[in-house]
Design a protein around this motif. Structure first.
Motif, mmCIF file in Angstrom:
data_model
loop_
_atom_site.group_PDB
_atom_site.id
_atom_site.type_symbol
_atom_site.label_atom_id
_atom_site.label_comp_id
_atom_site.label_asym_id
_atom_site.label_seq_id
_atom_site.Cartn_x
_atom_site.Cartn_y
_atom_site.Cartn_z
ATOM 1 N N GLU A 30 39.929 34.501 35.204
ATOM 2 C CA GLU A 30 39.977 33.471 34.893
ATOM 3 C C GLU A 30 40.251 32.562 36.353
ATOM 4 N N ARG A 31 42.082 32.947 36.582
ATOM 5 C CA ARG A 31 42.262 32.170 37.709
ATOM 6 C C ARG A 31 41.321 32.445 38.937
ATOM 7 N N THR A 32 41.183 33.368 38.822
ATOM 8 C CA THR A 32 40.682 34.618 39.921
ATOM 9 C C THR A 32 39.256 34.389 40.283
ATOM 10 N N ARG A 33 38.952 33.833 39.342
ATOM 11 C CA ARG A 33 37.114 33.554 39.293
ATOM 12 C C ARG A 33 37.728 32.322 39.977
ATOM 13 N N LYS A 34 38.146 31.151 39.614
ATOM 14 C CA LYS A 34 38.325 30.429 39.751
ATOM 15 C C LYS A 34 38.931 29.761 41.194
ATOM 16 N N PHE A 35 39.757 30.267 41.861
ATOM 17 C CA PHE A 35 39.573 30.521 42.849
ATOM 18 C C PHE A 35 38.885 30.798 43.896
ATOM 19 N N GLN A 36 38.486 32.155 43.364
ATOM 20 C CA GLN A 36 37.186 32.527 44.696
ATOM 21 C C GLN A 36 35.724 31.052 44.519
ATOM 22 N N ASP A 37 35.834 30.531 43.180
ATOM 23 C CA ASP A 37 34.718 29.329 43.445
ATOM 24 C C ASP A 37 35.311 28.916 44.509
ATOM 25 N N GLU A 38 36.722 28.429 44.633
ATOM 26 C CA GLU A 38 36.987 27.076 45.632
ATOM 27 C C GLU A 38 37.790 27.288 46.929
ATOM 28 N N THR A 39 37.501 28.460 47.085
ATOM 29 C CA THR A 39 37.616 29.009 48.350
ATOM 30 C C THR A 39 36.631 30.058 49.358
ATOM 31 N N GLY A 40 35.760 30.505 48.082
ATOM 32 C CA GLY A 40 35.604 32.580 48.845
ATOM 33 C C GLY A 40 36.236 32.957 49.723
ATOM 34 N N GLY A 41 37.348 33.122 49.365
ATOM 35 C CA GLY A 41 37.961 34.188 50.093
ATOM 36 C C GLY A 41 39.015 34.920 49.533
ATOM 37 N N LEU A 42 38.490 36.030 48.471
ATOM 38 C CA LEU A 42 37.906 37.534 47.900
ATOM 39 C C LEU A 42 36.684 38.029 48.444
ATOM 40 N N ALA A 43 37.594 38.764 48.750
ATOM 41 C CA ALA A 43 36.392 40.879 49.909
ATOM 42 C C ALA A 43 36.172 41.347 48.663
ATOM 43 N N SER A 44 37.378 41.284 47.931
ATOM 44 C CA SER A 44 36.816 42.289 46.788
ATOM 45 C C SER A 44 38.028 42.162 45.462
ATOM 46 N N PHE A 45 37.773 42.936 44.539
ATOM 47 C CA PHE A 45 38.914 43.297 43.670
ATOM 48 C C PHE A 45 38.953 44.056 42.923
ATOM 49 N N LEU A 46 40.298 45.058 43.053
ATOM 50 C CA LEU A 46 40.546 46.181 42.327
ATOM 51 C C LEU A 46 41.976 45.693 41.939
ATOM 52 N N CYS A 47 40.924 46.816 40.601
ATOM 53 C CA CYS A 47 41.806 46.487 39.066
ATOM 54 C C CYS A 47 42.533 48.454 39.357
ATOM 55 N N TRP A 48 43.520 48.512 38.638
ATOM 56 C CA TRP A 48 44.271 49.445 38.311
ATOM 57 C C TRP A 48 44.948 49.874 37.453
ATOM 58 N N THR A 49 45.533 50.775 36.926
ATOM 59 C CA THR A 49 46.069 51.010 35.508
ATOM 60 C C THR A 49 47.665 51.418 36.256
ATOM 61 N N PHE A 50 48.448 50.663 34.833
ATOM 62 C CA PHE A 50 50.048 51.487 35.364
ATOM 63 C C PHE A 50 50.515 52.679 34.941
ATOM 64 N N LYS A 51 51.426 52.813 35.737
ATOM 65 C CA LYS A 51 51.915 54.466 35.730
ATOM 66 C C LYS A 51 53.082 54.545 34.955
ATOM 67 N N PRO A 52 53.155 54.258 33.978
ATOM 68 C CA PRO A 52 54.651 53.812 33.230
ATOM 69 C C PRO A 52 55.843 54.528 32.983
ATOM 70 N N TYR A 53 55.854 56.233 33.645
ATOM 71 C CA TYR A 53 56.514 57.399 33.751
ATOM 72 C C TYR A 53 57.893 56.987 35.427
ATOM 73 N N PHE A 54 59.120 57.131 34.224
ATOM 74 C CA PHE A 54 60.191 56.871 35.438
ATOM 75 C C PHE A 54 60.043 55.543 35.485
ATOM 76 N N THR A 55 59.601 54.622 34.845
ATOM 77 C CA THR A 55 60.104 53.156 35.151
ATOM 78 C C THR A 55 61.284 52.958 33.745
#
Length: 359
Positions: A239-264
């Motif tokens: 929601e906050r990402t979409r709102k920021f894009q509504d207000e600025t149009g500055g986001l060229a892309s959205f990348l999601c990845w997964t947390f790797k928990p090993y050795f953390t």
């Protein structure tokens, strides 16, 4: 039967919104996550994807994440990479070290580097400006680079006692064109209080990103899932990402990845690829104002390309990222095998040159 009918009706109503280019609500997103089948999510994500890209189209980049230092004082409990100042094993790369990594990237056919290090109190703003200016002078437009994440940018501005706008202008003068949305993880204050209490607040993150956009620099949105975040926290991030894009149009892309928990420090069990793909689809449906949704080969290997069916249209072929590799990620340089998998899924991958390009 009554519940089944109600469920079917709700899906029909949400699908009608998507088909009519109406925005789904947070409640719609919750319902889809809890009730929609994988096929339903693929179908709806495909509708939104088709507004920006042809059905069989996808793009990719060969890139390298250059971890220029591992010294960091943020002490996030999900990081297996950092060393505190003065600890054994801490390092800062020299210009020649960086150039060697960039030369290797070019030899492998890549033209994008992303810089990611940490909150190193020993590195002044001049280190970054000198490094980035030297890269621009040496390589010109033959290589593009994502200079810092927003989290690092925040620390750098604070350390230099400059405003976000002044810091952005200094970096821009040094040849910087991109500062990515990295360091976001999950953009809620509760998440930060649990896992990264020395990082900046969500409001500060977006204040800095707005200053980056206003300075004429390019930026992106990112998200990491698979910690202990709730569904509501995931939706608040979107929601906050979409709102920021509504207000600025500055986001060229959205990348999601997964947390790797090993050795953390936080540890835990990595979420399944199935959960990742469902979230990718939900993100594509929800983020109706961001043209490019990127799937993560770095954390999902070739299974990430199944994300193309779940609304994504773009991916990296990474050659290095110490941060995620230290936490258990594996990297393959058999690019042709990965691209062949995309073709077997029915897509025609095309190399996307970022250097001297608009996105």
């Amino acid at each position: 039967m009554g519940n089944a009918v109600a469920t079917d009706n709700q899906l029909v109503e949400i699908a009608a919104k998507v088909n009519q280019r109406l925005r789904i609500t947070d409640d719609d997103a919750r319902w889809l996550w809890k009730n929609a089948s994988d096929a339903d999510l693929c179908s709806l994500a495909g509708v939104v994807r088709s507004r920006f890209h042809a059905p069989d189209a996808c793009t990719y980049m060969v890139m390298r994440i250059i971890n220029y230092t591992n010294v960091c004082v943020a002490q996030c409990d999900y990081c297996a990479f950092y060393k505190l100042p003065g600890a054994d094993g801490g390092y800062v790369l020299s210009h020649e070290d960086v150039f060697a990594k960039l030369d290797e990237l070019r030899a492998l056919g890549g033209d994008l580097a992303a810089f990611n290090g940490g909150f190193n109190p020993q590195l002044p703003l001049s280190y970054y400006c000198d490094l980035f200016a030297s890269i621009r002078a040496r390589y010109g437009d033959s290589i593009e680079f994502y200079a810092l994440t927003i989290a690092e940018f925040l620390y750098l501005a604070d350390h230099a006692k400059l405003s976000y706008g002044e810091t952005a202008e200094r970096l821009k003068a040094a040849g910087v064109r991109w500062i990515t949305g990295g360091g976001s993880e999950i953009l809620t204050e509760d998440f930060r209080a649990r896992h990264s209490k020395f990082k900046y607040t969500v409001d500060e993150y977006f204040f800095a990103q707005r200053a980056i956009v206003e300075a004429g620099l390019k930026t992106t949105a990112t998200m990491v899932i698979g910690f202990d975040e709730t569904l509501d926290e995931r939706i608040e991030h979107l929601e906050r990402t979409r709102k920021f894009q509504d207000e600025t149009g500055g986001l060229a892309s959205f990348l999601c990845w997964t947390f790797k928990p090993y050795f953390t420090q936080i540890g835990g069990i990595e979420i399944t690829t199935s959960e990742y793909l469902r979230h990718l689809a939900l993100s594509r449906i929800y983020l109706d104002n961001i043209p490019r949704i990127r799937t993560s080969v770095l954390t999902q290997n070739e299974r990430a390309l199944d994300g193309l069916r779940f609304g994504a249209d773009d991916f990296d072929l990474p050659i290095e990222d110490e941060v995620t590799q230290k936490a258990g990620a594996t990297i393959s340089l058999d690019f042709e095998r990965i691209l062949t998998y995309a073709r077997q899924l029915g897509y025609a991958p095309v190399y996307r040159h970022v250097a001297n390009a608009s996105q």
